[in-house]
Write a protein that holds these residues in place. Structure first.
Motif, PDB file in Angstrom:
ATOM      1  N   LYS A   1       9.055  22.855  10.130  1.00 59.48           N
ATOM      2  CA  LYS A   1       9.571  23.550  11.306  1.00 59.48           C
ATOM      3  C   LYS A   1       9.065  22.899  12.586  1.00 59.48           C
ATOM      4  O   LYS A   1       9.827  22.715  13.539  1.00 59.48           O
ATOM      5  N   ALA A   2       7.785  22.544  12.624  1.00 57.90           N
ATOM      6  CA  ALA A   2       7.217  21.907  13.807  1.00 57.90           C
ATOM      7  C   ALA A   2       7.836  20.536  14.046  1.00 57.90           C
ATOM      8  O   ALA A   2       8.133  20.164  15.185  1.00 57.90           O
ATOM      9  N   ALA A   3       8.061  19.793  12.978  1.00 61.28           N
ATOM     10  CA  ALA A   3       8.677  18.477  13.114  1.00 61.28           C
ATOM     11  C   ALA A   3      10.110  18.591  13.597  1.00 61.28           C
ATOM     12  O   ALA A   3      10.578  17.781  14.408  1.00 61.28           O
ATOM     13  N   GLN A   4      10.813  19.604  13.139  1.00 59.13           N
ATOM     14  CA  GLN A   4      12.204  19.798  13.543  1.00 59.13           C
ATOM     15  C   GLN A   4      12.296  20.165  15.021  1.00 59.13           C
ATOM     16  O   GLN A   4      13.223  19.746  15.711  1.00 59.13           O
ATOM     17  N   LYS A   5      11.325  20.917  15.534  1.00 56.12           N
ATOM     18  CA  LYS A   5      11.314  21.283  16.949  1.00 56.12           C
ATOM     19  C   LYS A   5      11.126  20.055  17.828  1.00 56.12           C
ATOM     20  O   LYS A   5      11.603  20.017  18.950  1.00 56.12           O
TER      21      LYS A   5
END
Length: 77
Positions: A34-38
């Motif tokens: 999720k953090a990488a996608q943001k």
């Protein structure tokens, strides 16, 4: 060294302890994804590939789509 039933109990207790520690850290694979996608905020207009910053986007566009016209947002980068 534990054997038999005591070994099984010891392994179960250790796995529970590891699970609690891992949960407290909060670094599960899902959270990391999720953090990488943001961080991937720029999307290529041609191939829909995602990039983290405009400099990378410009390099991608120059290398992967040299025949296409450069988008306006990349000309000043």
């Amino acid at each position: 060294m534990a054997r038999g039933h005591q070994k099984i109990q010891s392994q179960a207790k250790a796995s529970e302890k590891q699970a609690k520690l891992k949960k407290q850290q909060g670094h599960s694979a899902n959270d990391q994804k999720k953090a990488a996608q943001k961080a991937l905020v720029h999307v290529c207009a041609v191939c829909k590939s995602q990039m983290p910053d405009p400099k990378t986007y410009k390099q991608h566009f120059e290398n992967k789509h040299p025949k296409n016209d450069m988008p306006e947002e990349l000309k000043e980068v």
